[in-house]
Motif scaffolding. Sequence first.
Motif, PDB file in Angstrom:
ATOM      1  N   THR B  51       0.094  -6.744   2.687  1.00  0.00           N
ATOM      2  CA  THR B  51      -0.901  -7.731   2.202  1.00  0.00           C
ATOM      3  C   THR B  51      -1.766  -8.616   3.249  1.00  0.00           C
ATOM      4  O   THR B  51      -3.063  -8.721   3.027  1.00  0.00           O
ATOM      5  CB  THR B  51      -0.342  -8.833   1.242  1.00  0.00           C
ATOM      6  OG1 THR B  51       0.257  -8.054   0.226  1.00  0.00           O
ATOM      7  CG2 THR B  51      -1.150  -9.730   0.545  1.00  0.00           C
ATOM      8  N   HIS B  91      -2.927  -8.348  -5.049  1.00  0.00           N
ATOM      9  CA  HIS B  91      -2.007  -8.558  -6.083  1.00  0.00           C
ATOM     10  C   HIS B  91      -2.454  -9.233  -7.395  1.00  0.00           C
ATOM     11  O   HIS B  91      -2.184  -8.869  -8.447  1.00  0.00           O
ATOM     12  CB  HIS B  91      -0.864  -9.305  -5.540  1.00  0.00           C
ATOM     13  CG  HIS B  91       0.089  -8.692  -4.267  1.00  0.00           C
ATOM     14  ND1 HIS B  91       0.567  -7.484  -4.739  1.00  0.00           N
ATOM     15  CD2 HIS B  91       0.208  -8.952  -3.024  1.00  0.00           C
ATOM     16  CE1 HIS B  91       1.425  -6.840  -3.882  1.00  0.00           C
ATOM     17  NE2 HIS B  91       1.141  -7.863  -2.716  1.00  0.00           N
ATOM     18  N   ASP B 167      -4.621  -3.485  -2.565  1.00  0.00           N
ATOM     19  CA  ASP B 167      -3.246  -4.032  -2.051  1.00  0.00           C
ATOM     20  C   ASP B 167      -2.512  -3.476  -3.507  1.00  0.00           C
ATOM     21  O   ASP B 167      -2.597  -4.033  -4.519  1.00  0.00           O
ATOM     22  CB  ASP B 167      -3.208  -5.444  -2.113  1.00  0.00           C
ATOM     23  CG  ASP B 167      -1.818  -5.917  -1.186  1.00  0.00           C
ATOM     24  OD1 ASP B 167      -1.139  -5.117  -1.032  1.00  0.00           O
ATOM     25  OD2 ASP B 167      -1.770  -6.966  -1.073  1.00  0.00           O
ATOM     26  N   GLU B 168      -1.638  -2.337  -3.310  1.00  0.00           N
ATOM     27  CA  GLU B 168      -0.902  -1.968  -4.352  1.00  0.00           C
ATOM     28  C   GLU B 168      -1.549  -1.479  -5.419  1.00  0.00           C
ATOM     29  O   GLU B 168      -1.201  -2.104  -6.643  1.00  0.00           O
ATOM     30  CB  GLU B 168       0.386  -2.880  -4.623  1.00  0.00           C
ATOM     31  CG  GLU B 168       1.213  -2.896  -3.526  1.00  0.00           C
ATOM     32  CD  GLU B 168       2.673  -3.684  -3.625  1.00  0.00           C
ATOM     33  OE1 GLU B 168       3.042  -2.992  -4.829  1.00  0.00           O
ATOM     34  OE2 GLU B 168       3.259  -4.110  -3.003  1.00  0.00           O
TER      35      GLU B 168
HETATM   36 MG   LIG Z   1       2.027  -7.482  -0.549  1.00  0.00          MG
END
Ligand SMILES: [Mg+2]
Lengths: 219, 219, 220, 220, 242
Positions: B51, B91, B167-168
């Motif tokens: 991140t 996130h 991010d993800e």
């Molecule tokens: Mg992360």
Amino acid sequence: MYMENALENFEISISSATCLKSNNTIFSDINYTLKSGELLLVMGPNGCGKTTFIKSICGIQKLEEGAIKLNNVDISHGDSQHLGNFLYIGHKNSLNDSLTVFENLEYLCALDRSIQNNIKSEITRNLSFFGIENYKNYLVSKLSEGNKKKTSLTRLLLTNKKVWLLDEPLSYLDENGANKVLKLLNNHLIGGGIIIASSHIDFSVDIGNSKVFYMDNSL
Amino acid sequence: MYMENALENFEISISSATCLKSNNTIFSDINYTLKSGELLLVMGPNGCGKTTFIKSICGIQKLEEGAIKLNNVDISHGDSQHLGNFLYIGHKNSLNDSLTVFENLEYLCALDRSIQNNIKSEITRNLSFFGIENYKNYLVSKLSEGNKKKTSLTRLLLTNKKVWLLDEPLSYLDENGANKVLKLLNNHLIGGGIIIASSHIDFSVDIGNSKVFYMDNSL
Amino acid sequence: MIKTLFYKEFQNYFRNLSSIFLPLIFFFLIISIFPLLIGPDKVLLNKIVPGIVWITIIFTTLLSSNNFFKDDYNNGYLETFLTSDSSVEFILFLKIISCWLFTCFPIIIFIPLVSIFFNISMKDSFIIISTLVIGSPVLISIGIFGSALTLGLAKNSILVPIIILPFFIPILIFSASAIESVSSGTPYEMQIYILLALLVFVLPTMPYLLKYTLSLSINN
Amino acid sequence: MIKTLFYKEFQNYFRNLSSIFLPLIFFFLIISIFPLLIGPDKVLLNKIVPGIVWITIIFTTLLSSNNFFKDDYNNGYLETFLTSDSSVEFILFLKIISCWLFTCFPIIIFIPLVSIFFNISMKDSFIIISTLVIGSPVLISIGIFGSALTLGLAKNSILVPIIILPFFIPILIFSASAIESVSSGTPYEMQIYILLALLVFVLPTMPYLLKYTLSLSINN
Amino acid sequence: MNISKIANLKFFFTKTKNLSKFLGYLTFFLMLGGIYWGLFVAPSDYLQGESYRIMYLHVPAAWLSLQVYMIMAFAGFISLVWKVKIMEIISIQCAPIGAYFTLIALVTGMVWGKPTWGTYWVWDARLTSELILLFLYIGIIALYSSFSDKRQAVKITSLLTIVGLVNIPIIHFSVEWWNTLHQGPSVTKFDQPSMHISMLLPLLYMFVVFNLYFVAVLIKRVQLGIYSREKKSKWMEEYLNG
Ligand SMILES: [Mg+2]
Ligand code: HEM
Ligand SMILES: Nc1ncnc2c1ncn2[C@@H]1O[C@H](COP(=O)(O)OP(=O)(O)OP(=O)(O)O)[C@@H](O)[C@H]1O
Ligand SMILES: Nc1ncnc2c1ncn2[C@@H]1O[C@H](COP(=O)(O)OP(=O)(O)OP(=O)(O)O)[C@@H](O)[C@H]1O
Ligand SMILES: [Mg+2]
């Protein structure tokens, strides 16, 4: 009716559970019975009501109709005696950003009457299960997303509660972490516990005694 | 130096990037060069700094040392002209709980200068890509976790920015949603864009031109 | 267990030990703003000091109870807390007490000093302190109740004060009347008894009310 | 684009149209608490009305600027916003203006009504309104700056007021002095000019200061 | 790692060890001399008698309360713009010292106020704004200590400090804007050449001594600040062990 070690006949039954939110039916007429050692894996597309379903079992979400029975006693009107059997870990981590990992776990454990022994040493010991022992004195605000999740999942190692309610327990976890969670779940089932979990990944194959409940009534 | 359609020679280079947080080195001396049509998949255990790395590319996180270069111009001191090339979705969803899905997207698009055409009709049209058109006028606070994510990912369909920082992006998404994201990523690469994404699932196999960057310097 | 929970509620405030002085400084700031606004006329100032003290306490209450449960609500702790098998009411009681202890109490113990600044007699200062000691926990309880009521709502910083200020009025009336009685030499015991009755009624019932309100809020 | 963003900042407040009346109700609540606390002495009350009005504005400012950016910070919008290629400073300026427009402004336009209640002369009421119109946007800006400074901190409801109240003092001094001058018949233009200078200096620079502060806060 | 930045702190820490000790002793003796001068040598005031002598504490302390703030803001500005680490520490370590001088100015002012004005405290602009300066110092310290990440804390508090500079001219000119009690007869006396030098000289002397005291305390505090920030670093361990 706190069930100390009488796990043998432990049983949860959900009968004709129906839930409304602002007049929308989120789910209706769900019937399931789970016995000691069983896992119910709730799957389904986003917004189908998995979270709502899991919350309704421990009374965070009130049901419109139907009953949740623990050994044939209806608990859906929420008295705290029976809540003693549930551990709920949801999307949100229940962690206070301005406390450390250790303090957060300490206070969460203090709310959990099933934990009798010395909390402090237990927490220190169990932090290493997910490999977050180095973060023990970190403020939670400084943790990465996955490590927050690991912190809150560490409660599974500390509690003695019989029924685990886990909402997407694998989210944000790395592969190693996810495998450890599956191991924990298996152990709990072997110990006679009951688990109701939601997930987008079908991990029921890795788990001994499991049923999959596929919800699909999205808007 | 806003690069309208001159995608051919587009290039990002990260050179000896080092990041500190409260005197801890999160990562050090990272070097990567990405050209048009390439994806960098950042993987690694929880807390390794994915991140932080992604944030440092668009300047949310300041680097201690090193440079981020866009076509050989150092942008690590954050001027908003060059920020015009980045779209960051982290996130957190950047969604305001007390606005509706549509309003949220409208306002997020108003911040994005690469969008020139009529926003309102574009949003309405693109909501169906992830199948959330029915939630258009829902308050975000009433959405499920996955649908929040889908709402914020809908920005990918609306923007014309060249570099996506994700991010993800697959977290909380159902299978269908995840596949759609992968499709989007592929399309962007084919269109000559650049993507830097983190994930715990190695989806680089599904993507044309991708490198995997495995970070591992956790505490 | 109880000890840990007790400790937790306190630690939130104690983390920076210096922060117990913050309400005090806030108090002095407000006190020193009044002469600026009203003018340095001594007679005038002395007359309104009890009022100023009460106003300061009211604002301290408003500020510290505003968004009292917001963080716990956002991070999901409230769900865990309300569905736990521990004594939810007792913990809520602790929360009220510790909020009072770290916001109103430091102010109250410094009132004798303020009295010197403003040339207030011992007798007057004593009755101000008494009404504050009895009244302020009720104010805090009401404030916290207000923040529980508005938990599910989007940020609205003015709504809670509007909801709860009307409930402050009875306490203010009886306190002001007690202070007035003392300075005019008439009996004041009656008002103190009424305030005490309010305290004895509100403090033990509030945790139950709070628990019910909160459980409605999380179930939306 | 600008129109949409403009609309957005306003919509936050406008969603409940009724909520523009909230600051007003708050104002009247505070106004009506003072006679309770100070006693109904007319002469005394009349003397301190300008002070009360200013105190109310101060508290409105404190309450509405407290946690001004908190939600945007928590949900990640601030990161998106600060690294966008749109005119961040301009949007921050809009935020300040709209916060003022929906909290202080409704109060100010009702001051003539309050003046009638308390028998305040037209001349006095005019100068109160003038100082408020010039001073309150500065107060709001400072309050918002305070909330930007404390963004990375755990909830501490009293810290922001303590940080920003010292900055309110200059404005209060000059406003009070202008009001005082008018009622005593001495020239007041000087004070108004100083207030205007503060406004003209603070309003355009604040967005830049805010942007810088916020970008320090998100980069922690 | 940027070596020059670390070396910066190391240089200060190692080189000033003895300096602060020396300055400490020096101020102590100079202070004794100043007290003797102010209390026994300087002539008494024809209006206020002996009570005016508290001026030799009050005025330098009041001046320093303003001066320290300006130094603090200046250091804060440099630390923000040029990221000079030592300035971060200097800036924040000024705050408690400044608060302390402000407190002395307030207390001595109050003590002086009783015989001259007949009261310890009046709510005039000078007195109030000096009180506010104390609150500003306290606010800065409170803000700093609220952050767990001290590097972040310094950046944020520096901003607050710089913005707080606006209060300094207000304190200084408050007597002109709001003509009230403060600085009545005692100042006009400076205009009279007969009393001027014999009273002014010890005052200036005390001002210099107060400044020395400030520097001595600041150096000590900065050393402690460096220690607490760098105690885990390599050079600190080497320095302390060897
Ligand atoms: Mg992360
Ligand atoms: C609590 C009460 C007092 C406070 C807070 C206070 C504050 C101050 C401050 C801040 C200054 C520095 C002003 C500047 O450099 O711009 C100052 C200077 C001074 N004060 Fe006071 N003071 C107080 C009481 C008194 C009293 C009672 C007297 C004597 C009657 C007095 C006499 C002076 C003098 C002679 C100066 C130097 C004048 C100058 O700098 O031009 N002060 N005081
Ligand atoms: N303020 C801080 N001070 C010190 N360390 C910090 C701070 N903030 C974050 N960290 C640490 O930085 C590391 C990297 O965090 P980051 O969020 O980038 O990890 P990540 O790779 O995204 O992890 P995840 O997969 O869990 O999301 C973590 O170990 C975290 O504890
Ligand atoms: N207050 C509300 N009013 C109306 N509908 C609501 C409300 N709150 C939630 N919903 C709807 O309830 C449905 C179920 O939400 P829930 O969070 O249980 O979904 P989920 O299955 O957990 O989804 P996900 O996989 O995305 O987490 C969603 O469609 C959501 O929009
Ligand atoms: Mg869900």
